[in-house]
Design an enzyme around this catalytic site. Structure first.
Site, PDB file in Angstrom:
ATOM      1  N   TYR A   1       3.007  10.390   8.439  1.00  0.00           N
ATOM      2  CA  TYR A   1       3.718   9.140   8.707  1.00  0.00           C
ATOM      3  C   TYR A   1       4.720   9.381   9.824  1.00  0.00           C
ATOM      4  CZ  TYR A   1       2.322   7.039   4.187  1.00  0.00           C
ATOM      5  OH  TYR A   1       1.623   6.504   3.138  1.00  0.00           O
TER       6      TYR A   1
ATOM      7  N   ARG B   1      -1.188   2.547  -0.365  1.00  0.00           N
ATOM      8  CA  ARG B   1      -0.748   1.155  -0.521  1.00  0.00           C
ATOM      9  C   ARG B   1       0.539   0.961   0.252  1.00  0.00           C
ATOM     10  NH1 ARG B   1      -1.427   1.335  -7.037  1.00  0.00           N
ATOM     11  NH2 ARG B   1      -3.695   1.580  -7.039  1.00  0.00           N
TER      12      ARG B   1
ATOM     13  N   ASP C   1       3.660  -0.742   1.968  1.00  0.00           N
ATOM     14  CA  ASP C   1       4.497  -1.857   1.524  1.00  0.00           C
ATOM     15  C   ASP C   1       4.541  -3.000   2.545  1.00  0.00           C
ATOM     16  OD1 ASP C   1       5.495  -1.648  -0.972  1.00  0.00           O
ATOM     17  OD2 ASP C   1       7.325  -0.585  -0.401  1.00  0.00           O
TER      18      ASP C   1
ATOM     19  N   ARG D   1      10.982   6.351   3.227  1.00  0.00           N
ATOM     20  CA  ARG D   1      12.110   5.486   3.596  1.00  0.00           C
ATOM     21  C   ARG D   1      13.413   5.959   2.933  1.00  0.00           C
ATOM     22  NH1 ARG D   1       9.767  -0.208   2.152  1.00  0.00           N
ATOM     23  NH2 ARG D   1      11.937  -0.809   2.580  1.00  0.00           N
TER      24      ARG D   1
END
Lengths: 256, 256
Positions: free
Chosen positions: A118, A58, A60, A207
């Site tokens: 990522y 999911r 953001d 992050r």
């Protein structure tokens, strides 16, 4: 009902994240999953029972993907490449279906995955470039990339990353395994590009990790800050979350 | 009233072009000039007589700039770099003021310029990349770059480019001088990048020239098509206008 797996790229800038948000069955915002559900159901001739689209992650609001993976079942059996072309015809241009394959009925985009990769792009220019503002985090303080490179190995391994989970994280455990944590300095483009690979990540984990690494890069935190942060299991000790715009879900890996 | 010259970059995607559009004094759309006028007047403490902002080129909807040049007069004398910082604080992030200098009162962003350089990015991938859709024209037919390279010199020189002016062109003459017309093949990025330099360009001229060059690249037009097109002075013979998203006003040059 044959099951399909799709690899999906999207520019996350104009979506309120991946996950569909509805109230009383009415969609309130534009989401990636919402757009995919509409497209898949249009392609499936809008069957009585709405076709679901399940994603691996999911992402953001503002987060991008080169290789998000989703699965869905269609009420008829057609080749994957025909599904890919059909969906691309329906979808807006900020979503691209890169590949579609038929998979076995027990394939699950989320639960069958064994690792995810990522990357995170940081623009280090002293101004915000109008052409990068949607696609990079921006950090104009001076960064010492060697300090960051020294710190990165401390993230590797099976560890409890509770310090790096945003409130809202809903997983049962905060233990995760990171297998790769690297940074590449792209001098020509005034960018640092981080790559992270692991079995799964907590809410906002990457992050928050990037935030800590940038603070290490400026000298605001010591080079060996990470082991103590991990041991603390306390989000209050890592409060800076790097902007969503720099984050890309690059690849999701499956067994077999 | 000291005069200032500013170099401005913008992502043109979310503007209805450069030129302010107003009806009965009310702005109807978001434009680059409109945003600059608001910012300059805010900085100038909203004087009774509204400060004008004059640009070198009226870029179209979706066209970008790395080096648009504008001029305006401020009611007080402060250093150019203070003006730059102040305007960047006010402006949205899709416009960036790169440089501001005080110039003489007779400087005019449009009339003082002696040449302009544009580039045009063509994505040659067989799909529309979600991350490039705002920033490149897309052309997925096979292109032979050698054919394009052979044709480019035919554009050089002082010639009547009436065939390459869109209706709506309002200049007195359609004679223009092109001093540079090149293409670079970026294999790694699946892109062709055209560069054009000249004293000035007609409305949509570069996008129409790129359209013809791409048709030469596919073999749809002969390699030596351009001299006959120029001689014809007939827009009907060059009807394909390449998309705005690929075009960038890169630099405007001034004497002295």
């Amino acid at each position: 009902m044959p099951r399909y797996r799709a690899i999906v790229a999207y520019d996350g800038s104009d979506f309120l994240g991946f996950q569909v948000q509805s109230k009383h069955g009415v969609e309130r915002h534009r989401t990636v999953q919402g757009e995919l559900i509409k497209a898949v159901n249009q392609m499936g001739k809008n069957p009585v029972e709405r076709i679901k689209v399940v994603g691996s992650s999911r992402t953001d609001t503002g987060v991008h993907a080169n290789g998000q993976v989703v699965h869905f079942d269609l009420p008829f059996d057609i080749p994957g490449d025909a599904v890919r072309k059909g969906l691309n015809t329906i979808l807006a241009r900020d979503i691209l279906i890169k590949q579609v394959d038929q998979v076995s009925e027990d394939f699950h985009a989320r639960f069958s995955s064994h690792s995810k990769r990522y990357y995170y792009r940081v623009s280090t220019q002293d101004y915000i470039d109008p052409f990068k503002r949607r696609y990079t985090g921006h950090f104009h303080w001076h960064l010492d990339a060697d300090r960051i490179k020294q710190a990165l190995p401390d993230l590797i391994g099976e560890q409890d990353f509770a310090t790096f989970a945003a409130s809202g994280n809903q997983t049962a455990t905060t233990i995760r395994t990171i297998t790769r944590a690297e940074v590449e300095v792209k001098e020509d483009e005034n960018e640092l590009v981080f790559t992270f690979e692991g079995n799964a990540f907590l809410y906002n984990q990457i992050r928050i990790m990037v935030g800590v690494l940038l603070e290490i890069g400026t000298g605001r935190r010591p080079v060996d800050a990470i082991p103590a942060l991990i041991a603390a299991k306390d989000r209050e000790q890592a409060r800076y979350t790097a902007p969503a715009a720099g984050l890309y879900l690059d690849e999701v890996a499956y067994n077999g």
